[in-house]
Write a protein that holds these residues in place. Structure first.
Motif, PDB file in Angstrom:
ATOM      1  N   LEU A  98       6.087  -8.845 -10.170  1.00 12.62           N
ATOM      2  CA  LEU A  98       6.808  -9.198  -8.945  1.00 12.62           C
ATOM      3  C   LEU A  98       7.453  -7.973  -8.311  1.00 12.62           C
ATOM      4  N   ILE A  99       8.073  -7.121  -9.131  1.00 12.05           N
ATOM      5  CA  ILE A  99       8.765  -5.937  -8.609  1.00 12.05           C
ATOM      6  C   ILE A  99       7.780  -4.962  -7.955  1.00 12.05           C
ATOM      7  N   PHE A 100       6.557  -4.884  -8.483  1.00 13.24           N
ATOM      8  CA  PHE A 100       5.578  -3.932  -7.964  1.00 13.24           C
ATOM      9  C   PHE A 100       4.534  -4.582  -7.056  1.00 13.24           C
ATOM     10  N   SER A 101       4.838  -5.739  -6.496  1.00 18.42           N
ATOM     11  CA  SER A 101       3.856  -6.462  -5.678  1.00 18.42           C
ATOM     12  C   SER A 101       3.852  -6.054  -4.211  1.00 18.42           C
ATOM     13  N   ASN A 102       4.722  -5.138  -3.834  1.00 18.36           N
ATOM     14  CA  ASN A 102       4.744  -4.722  -2.435  1.00 18.36           C
ATOM     15  C   ASN A 102       3.674  -3.673  -2.156  1.00 18.36           C
ATOM     16  N   ARG A 103       3.350  -3.516  -0.876  1.00 16.81           N
ATOM     17  CA  ARG A 103       2.468  -2.446  -0.426  1.00 16.81           C
ATOM     18  C   ARG A 103       3.283  -1.465   0.417  1.00 16.81           C
ATOM     19  N   PRO A 104       3.046  -0.172   0.247  1.00 20.68           N
ATOM     20  CA  PRO A 104       3.730   0.792   1.122  1.00 20.68           C
ATOM     21  C   PRO A 104       3.158   0.718   2.527  1.00 20.68           C
ATOM     22  N   LYS A 105       3.973   1.041   3.504  1.00 23.62           N
ATOM     23  CA  LYS A 105       3.508   1.052   4.887  1.00 23.62           C
ATOM     24  C   LYS A 105       2.879   2.413   5.159  1.00 23.62           C
ATOM     25  N   ILE A 106       1.576   2.420   5.379  1.00 23.61           N
ATOM     26  CA  ILE A 106       0.828   3.649   5.607  1.00 23.61           C
ATOM     27  C   ILE A 106       0.317   3.626   7.039  1.00 23.61           C
ATOM     28  N   ASN A 107       0.546   4.718   7.756  1.00 26.85           N
ATOM     29  CA  ASN A 107       0.302   4.741   9.203  1.00 26.85           C
ATOM     30  C   ASN A 107      -1.101   4.276   9.595  1.00 26.85           C
ATOM     31  N   ILE A 108      -2.126   4.817   8.955  1.00 23.51           N
ATOM     32  CA  ILE A 108      -3.493   4.519   9.384  1.00 23.51           C
ATOM     33  C   ILE A 108      -3.861   3.069   9.111  1.00 23.51           C
ATOM     34  N   SER A 109      -3.664   2.612   7.872  1.00 25.89           N
ATOM     35  CA  SER A 109      -4.024   1.227   7.547  1.00 25.89           C
ATOM     36  C   SER A 109      -3.209   0.244   8.377  1.00 25.89           C
ATOM     37  N   SER A 122      -0.948  -5.985   3.584  1.00 24.88           N
ATOM     38  CA  SER A 122       0.305  -6.593   4.058  1.00 24.88           C
ATOM     39  C   SER A 122       1.391  -6.481   2.999  1.00 24.88           C
ATOM     40  N   GLN A 123       2.616  -6.320   3.475  1.00 26.46           N
ATOM     41  CA  GLN A 123       3.733  -6.197   2.551  1.00 26.46           C
ATOM     42  C   GLN A 123       4.014  -7.541   1.892  1.00 26.46           C
ATOM     43  N   TYR A 124       4.566  -7.473   0.682  1.00 25.74           N
ATOM     44  CA  TYR A 124       4.808  -8.702  -0.081  1.00 25.74           C
ATOM     45  C   TYR A 124       5.877  -9.539   0.610  1.00 25.74           C
ATOM     46  N   PRO A 369      -2.561   1.172  -3.209  1.00 22.33           N
ATOM     47  CA  PRO A 369      -1.241   1.518  -3.749  1.00 22.33           C
ATOM     48  C   PRO A 369      -0.276   0.328  -3.781  1.00 22.33           C
ATOM     49  N   HIS A 370       0.583   0.328  -4.788  1.00 22.16           N
ATOM     50  CA  HIS A 370       1.685  -0.628  -4.889  1.00 22.16           C
ATOM     51  C   HIS A 370       2.981   0.076  -4.516  1.00 22.16           C
ATOM     52  N   GLU A 371       4.057  -0.691  -4.416  1.00 20.88           N
ATOM     53  CA  GLU A 371       5.385  -0.116  -4.156  1.00 20.88           C
ATOM     54  C   GLU A 371       6.445  -0.982  -4.812  1.00 20.88           C
ATOM     55  N   SER A 372       7.404  -0.335  -5.459  1.00 23.92           N
ATOM     56  CA  SER A 372       8.472  -1.089  -6.133  1.00 23.92           C
ATOM     57  C   SER A 372       9.494  -1.591  -5.119  1.00 23.92           C
ATOM     58  N   THR A 373       9.983  -2.801  -5.336  1.00 26.47           N
ATOM     59  CA  THR A 373      10.954  -3.404  -4.410  1.00 26.47           C
ATOM     60  C   THR A 373      12.390  -3.262  -4.892  1.00 26.47           C
TER      61      THR A 373
END
Length: 495
Positions: A98-109, A122-124, A369-373
């Motif tokens: 759950l903590i690592f279910s986010n996506r980073p916001k990357i300009n191109i994608s 899409s972000q979690y 890539p994932h991102e921690s929340t």
């Protein structure tokens, strides 16, 4: 009097600065010491960017030999956690999923997917849950995937016919496989095929840009570099071109509903029906429909074709494995005109070959890539909220602590072996795992199985020239491709 006042003012300021410095030092010393993962030395401003090279998955694998299965990189201003073992991947995508279910916001994608309104980027949050539920409950159910078997059969038959028409001359098998996967995806998603070369070119440029490196995503105050290099313009151009194409497809469906197979809806039909009838309990916007369609193409075409190409390349390099597969397929086929999807479940060696291929050549070597929340302890290390996470699936598939002779192609390792690629065994995670695992695994793999089984059933394949055994790789956006196309001579086995 002036000098006294000035002296008093300067003394007061100096005293205040000293007090502030002491207070800050005391405050800093009172903070708990952060236990960070090992990190290689970095350069000012760019951090560790210069160490990634042209093959980041290989560079990160080599760095992990020195800094361990969990290391912390600094790419510009962004902290990036790199996982290179099954144990770390399990902690990230299961224990702390759950903590690592986010996506980073990357300009191109973000630009190419309508503000990250697809499923993959899409972000979690609530929107992602809604979009994924559409995929899981309406687009990629077992029943729906099975309903497209006629499409897969038709396109596989067409592939075989094209090869037979060459009359044993040299065949560019890579080109034919790209055409097949494009056609299957177009018919399933859009209801019909489109101009092969034009569509292929559009898709290639889209996918290449999707994985391009954006300086502004890692060093925000250097965003102007992306403009100066022409990257922003190219992203805008390909985004508009793809949008025009998908917009035309949607309008075609609204004005003159297409049905590729009698009674069979394609994915655009399904999405428009959900929008019209509000069957999911929320309103699906036009851009959200387009973003989900883009996901289908990115996942359904490029990664599927790539896996097939690597599998055939490995079989050509390992004639004994090819022979063993042909024996299995031909014993089950018993001289019938084609291998059917009902036959596939009986083919354990076929499945072992595809598992071994995807272990050595995962289409997305670094996954998405994932991102921690939030702040979290990971294997005893302190990981801050907002840390970007890269999971090196390529390195995990070649980990010598898990796999015997990890760099060798040995399909037999998967016979009588429970390890699978569906996200439950972290030794093999080409499709990811946990909440953000790919929901289209079954859709992709049944195409791979059917096409590969029929190719070796119908033909003996021989490399056209010795140089075509070259298995070097090239990176196209997010995916690894075989650098040289597969050129073969084909000898028919069954008429």
């Amino acid at each position: 009097m002036f000098f006294i006042s000035s002296f008093f003012l300067i003394s007061s300021l100096s005293f205040s600065i000293v007090i502030l410095f002491l207070l800050k030092s005391r405050s800093s010393s009172s903070k708990p010491h952060k236990n960070l993962p090992p990190s290689p030395p970095r350069l000012p401003l760019i951090g560790n960017m210069h160490q990634l090279g042209s093959s980041p998955h290989r560079a990160l694998h080599a760095m992990a030999q020195n800094y361990g299965q969990l290391m912390l990189l600094h790419l510009g201003t962004v902290q990036v956690l790199v996982a290179s073992s099954a144990d770390v991947a399990r902690e990230i995508m299961k224990t702390h999923d759950l903590i690592f279910s986010n996506r980073p916001k990357i300009n191109i994608s973000d630009k190419l997917t309508y503000g990250s309104k697809d499923i993959a980027f899409s972000q979690y949050g609530e929107y992602w849950r809604q979009a994924r539920s559409i995929a899981v409950l309406h687009i990629l159910t077992n029943k729906r995937v099975q309903s497209y078997r006629q499409v897969r059969k038709d396109e596989t038959s067409l592939l075989i016919e094209k090869i037979q028409e060459t009359h044993e001359s040299i065949v560019n098998l890579s080109e034919l496989l790209i055409s097949l996967t494009n056609n299957v995806t177009c018919r399933v998603a859009l209801g019909r095929t489109y101009d092969g070369k034009k569509f292929k070119n559009l898709l290639e440029r889209f996918l290449e840009l999707l994985g391009s490196f954006s300086v502004g995503s890692y060093i925000p105050f250097l965003t102007w570099v992306d403009r100066l290099s022409g990257l922003e313009r190219r992203v805008d151009d390909i985004g508009k071109e793809f949008d025009d194409f998908v917009e035309g497809v949607i309008e075609e469906h609204i004005n003159n509903k297409l049905v590729d197979i009698k009674g069979q809806e394609d994915i655009v039909d399904i999405l428009l029906e959900i929008q019209r009838d509000n069957t999911m309990g929320f309103h699906l916007e036009r851009d959200e429909i387009k973003a989900i369609i883009m996901d289908v193409f990115a996942g359904g075409t490029d990664t599927t074709f790539t896996n097939l190409e690597w599998a055939i390349g490995e079989l050509l390099r390992h004639p004994q494995a090819m022979k063993k597969l042909q024996q299995e397929v031909r014993e089950i086929g018993q001289g019938r005109s084609m291998i059917t999807e009902d036959d596939l479940e009986k083919m354990s060696y076929l499945k072992a070959i595809l598992k071994e291929t995807i272990r050595l050549h995962p289409p997305l070597p670094l996954l998405v890539p994932h991102e921690s929340t939030q702040d979290v302890k990971l294997l005893g290390y302190d990981i801050a909220a907002g840390t970007r996470v890269i999971i090196n699936a390529w390195a995990i598939g070649r980990d010598s602590s898990t796999w015997t002779e990890p760099n060798e192609f040995q399909p037999e390792r998967f016979l009588n072996n429970p390890i699978d690629y569906k996200g439950f065994h972290f030794e093999l995670i080409p499709f990811g795992a946990g909440r953000r695992g790919c929901p289209a695994i079954q859709f992709a793999m049944v195409i791979n199985e059917l096409v590969l089984a029929n190719l070796v059933y119908k033909f003996d394949l021989t490399v056209a020239e010795e140089k075509d055994l070259d298995m070097s790789e090239t990176i196209n956006g997010l995916t690894i491709h075989k650098k040289c196309p597969i050129l073969v001579t084909t000898t028919p086995c069954y008429k």
